[in-house]
Scaffold this active site. Structure first.
Site, mmCIF file in Angstrom:
data_model
loop_
_atom_site.group_PDB
_atom_site.id
_atom_site.type_symbol
_atom_site.label_atom_id
_atom_site.label_comp_id
_atom_site.label_asym_id
_atom_site.label_seq_id
_atom_site.Cartn_x
_atom_site.Cartn_y
_atom_site.Cartn_z
ATOM 1 N N TYR A 41 16.282 30.729 6.113
ATOM 2 C CA TYR A 41 15.383 31.579 6.592
ATOM 3 C C TYR A 41 15.608 31.568 8.038
ATOM 4 O O TYR A 41 15.570 30.531 8.873
ATOM 5 C CB TYR A 41 13.919 31.016 6.184
ATOM 6 C CG TYR A 41 13.537 30.826 4.824
ATOM 7 C CD1 TYR A 41 13.640 32.026 4.026
ATOM 8 C CD2 TYR A 41 12.965 29.752 4.399
ATOM 9 C CE1 TYR A 41 13.186 31.953 2.643
ATOM 10 C CE2 TYR A 41 12.847 29.634 2.842
ATOM 11 C CZ TYR A 41 12.754 30.810 2.154
ATOM 12 O OH TYR A 41 12.580 30.887 0.688
ATOM 13 N N ARG A 73 -9.343 0.680 15.711
ATOM 14 C CA ARG A 73 -9.147 1.034 14.531
ATOM 15 C C ARG A 73 -10.215 0.389 13.772
ATOM 16 O O ARG A 73 -11.309 0.531 14.044
ATOM 17 C CB ARG A 73 -7.760 0.816 14.089
ATOM 18 C CG ARG A 73 -7.512 2.067 13.207
ATOM 19 C CD ARG A 73 -5.804 2.014 12.815
ATOM 20 N NE ARG A 73 -5.593 1.137 11.930
ATOM 21 C CZ ARG A 73 -4.208 0.686 11.374
ATOM 22 N NH1 ARG A 73 -3.365 1.496 11.743
ATOM 23 N NH2 ARG A 73 -4.083 -0.608 10.494
ATOM 24 N N LYS A 120 1.096 -1.130 -0.074
ATOM 25 C CA LYS A 120 0.002 0.122 0.070
ATOM 26 C C LYS A 120 0.866 1.227 -0.096
ATOM 27 O O LYS A 120 2.139 1.307 0.092
ATOM 28 C CB LYS A 120 -0.960 -0.001 1.130
ATOM 29 C CG LYS A 120 -0.116 0.150 2.457
ATOM 30 C CD LYS A 120 -1.071 -0.468 3.683
ATOM 31 C CE LYS A 120 -0.397 -0.471 4.983
ATOM 32 N NZ LYS A 120 -0.308 0.532 5.895
HETATM 33 C C1 LIG Z 1 -3.676 -3.865 8.491
HETATM 34 C C2 LIG Z 1 -2.101 -4.016 8.014
HETATM 35 N N1 LIG Z 1 -1.476 -5.123 8.160
HETATM 36 C C3 LIG Z 1 -0.264 -5.081 7.990
HETATM 37 C C4 LIG Z 1 0.554 -3.975 7.805
HETATM 38 C C5 LIG Z 1 1.902 -3.908 7.706
HETATM 39 O O1 LIG Z 1 2.654 -3.211 8.519
HETATM 40 P P1 LIG Z 1 4.223 -3.389 8.630
HETATM 41 O O2 LIG Z 1 4.559 -2.276 7.729
HETATM 42 O O3 LIG Z 1 4.644 -2.649 10.236
HETATM 43 O O4 LIG Z 1 4.816 -4.312 8.490
HETATM 44 C C6 LIG Z 1 -0.174 -2.651 7.954
HETATM 45 C C7 LIG Z 1 0.755 -1.350 7.805
HETATM 46 O O5 LIG Z 1 0.295 -0.424 8.420
HETATM 47 C C8 LIG Z 1 -1.634 -2.626 8.135
HETATM 48 O O6 LIG Z 1 -2.298 -1.287 8.047
#
Ligand SMILES: Cc1ncc(COP(=O)(O)O)c(C=O)c1O
Length: 372
Positions: free
Chosen positions: A267, A137, A39
């Site tokens: 700055y 969440r 992602k």
């Molecule tokens: C639902 C979920 N699973 C897995 C992951 C992977 O986490 P990581 O990057 O700590 O391995 C994430 C990342 O935020 C996530 O939101």
């Protein structure tokens, strides 16, 4: 489109390092299998390329957050197991179900809409029921879980592939939430089984995959560690694996000059040298992901030594103090983090943030140089 000439500033992406990391992790967690999380544009490394790299490393599953990411991967030709878990209130599930994307379900509302999409298409939707085991969440509250399982089990349009959850503090295995979440998760899994479901279980992110064996179950979801970034201070070392940085952020020094003692820099003149010194201009600023917080707090690597970022970081550029009598020249390289420089987590810590935020916020002007 990248607008900065790659010879001036670039983020180099070493996919061999990504494959190395995923292969190491797969061996560590075996017999659990790996879902590579790609992602947020492959954590800033490139969405399609990250998925392709993971598949090339033999990783069976790919995970993304939002629908657009899943559909982009399908459009790019990825046909393997692919899961997506975060939706808008108006999400049209039809395209996702048609594309054979595995979908998370956290509520009865999501279940109904995904079921309706499957009915419209006259195919079965592959789904993973998500329990909120304590992160507060996404996920189904425990109070609604049995009803969700009942509905999922009774729906011929849904095939329940997995039951899953996400941990709040996996990098601290002794944190009380870890045990509580695993207990809640196992309870939820037992309820699912009592409804006749036989899902795979997946809970672990990178930190849990590496140092919490009891959370590996049948599959682990690995994001950050695949990109060679330690999920926390010494998680990889505790797991006994070597992670190689996939991203290296670097830029050429584009100007070098001597300034007298007391001359304010950038700055607000928040820094001035105590003695005559040589400063250099680095063509990366906060618009490129070099945090404004790095000014007077962090450093970059130039010709093998750490040189401080002095004065305020600007939108497009920042200034480093090369020190009196420096022999560094225009065209020499400043490595912000990565191979040849410091780990991204160190740079991030100077800025009061984490490696995750650094790598996902490299701006679009910075060209990704890909090393296959
Ligand atoms: C639902 C979920 N699973 C897995 C992951 C992977 O986490 P990581 O990057 O700590 O391995 C994430 C990342 O935020 C996530 O939101």
């Amino acid at each position: 489109m990248s607008l900065i000439d790659a010879r001036t500033a670039s983020a180099e992406i070493d996919w061999a390092a990504h494959r190395h990391n995923l292969t190491e992790i797969a061996a560590l967690v075996d017999p659990a299998i790996v879902m590579a999380v790609v992602k947020a544009d492959g954590y800033g490394h490139g969405l399609v390329a990250a998925a392709a790299s993971a598949r090339a490393a033999g990783v069976p599953w790919i995970g993304v957050a939002v629908a657009g990411e899943a559909l982009t991967l399908r459009a790019a030709g990825d046909t393997g197991p692919l899961m997506c878990w975060l939706y808008g209130p108006e999400e049209d599930f039809t395209a996702l179900v048609a594309a054979g994307v595995d979908l998370s379900i956290s509520s009865m509302g999501e279940l109904r809409r995904i079921s309706a999409a499957a009915a419209t298409l006259d195919i079965t939707a592959r789904v993973h029921l998500k329990i909120d085991s304590g992160l507060s969440r996404n996920g189904c509250p425990a109070t609604d879980w049995a009803a969700l399982c009942t509905a999922a089990a009774a729906d011929p349009g849904l095939e329940v592939i997995g039951v899953w959850t996400h941990l709040a503090a996996a990098e601290h295995p002794d944190h009380p939430s870890v045990r509580a979440q695993l207990v809640a998760f196992e309870r939820a899994h037992a309820v699912a089984r009592s409804h006749g479901l036989t899902p795979i279980r997946h809970v672990a992110n990178s930190a849990a995959a590496l140092i919490l064996p009891q959370a590996r179950y049948e599959m682990v979801r690995v994001g950050i560690a695949g990109y060679g970034v330690d999920p926390d201070e010494d998680v990889a070392a505790q797991a006994g694996i070597e992670l190689r940085p996939v991203m290296t952020l670097r830029a050429s020094l584009i100007a070098v000059k001597t300034i007298p003692a007391g001359q304010g820099v950038s700055y607000g003149h928040t820094w001035a040298p105590e003695q005559d010194t040589t400063i250099a201009l680095v063509p990366l600023g906060y618009a490129d992901g070099l945090m404004r917080a790095a000014g007077n707090r962090s450093s970059v690597t130039v010709n093998g030594r750490q040189v401080p970022i002095v004065g305020r970081v600007c939108m497009d550029q920042c200034v480093v103090d090369l020190g009196p009598g420096s022999t560094d020249r225009v065209g020499d390289e400043a490595i912000v983090f990565g191979s040849g420089g410091r780990p991204v987590n160190e740079f991030a810590a100077d800025c009061g943030t984490i490696g995750y935020e650094m790598v996902t916020r490299i701006g679009p002007r910075v060209q990704r140089i890909v090393r296959p």
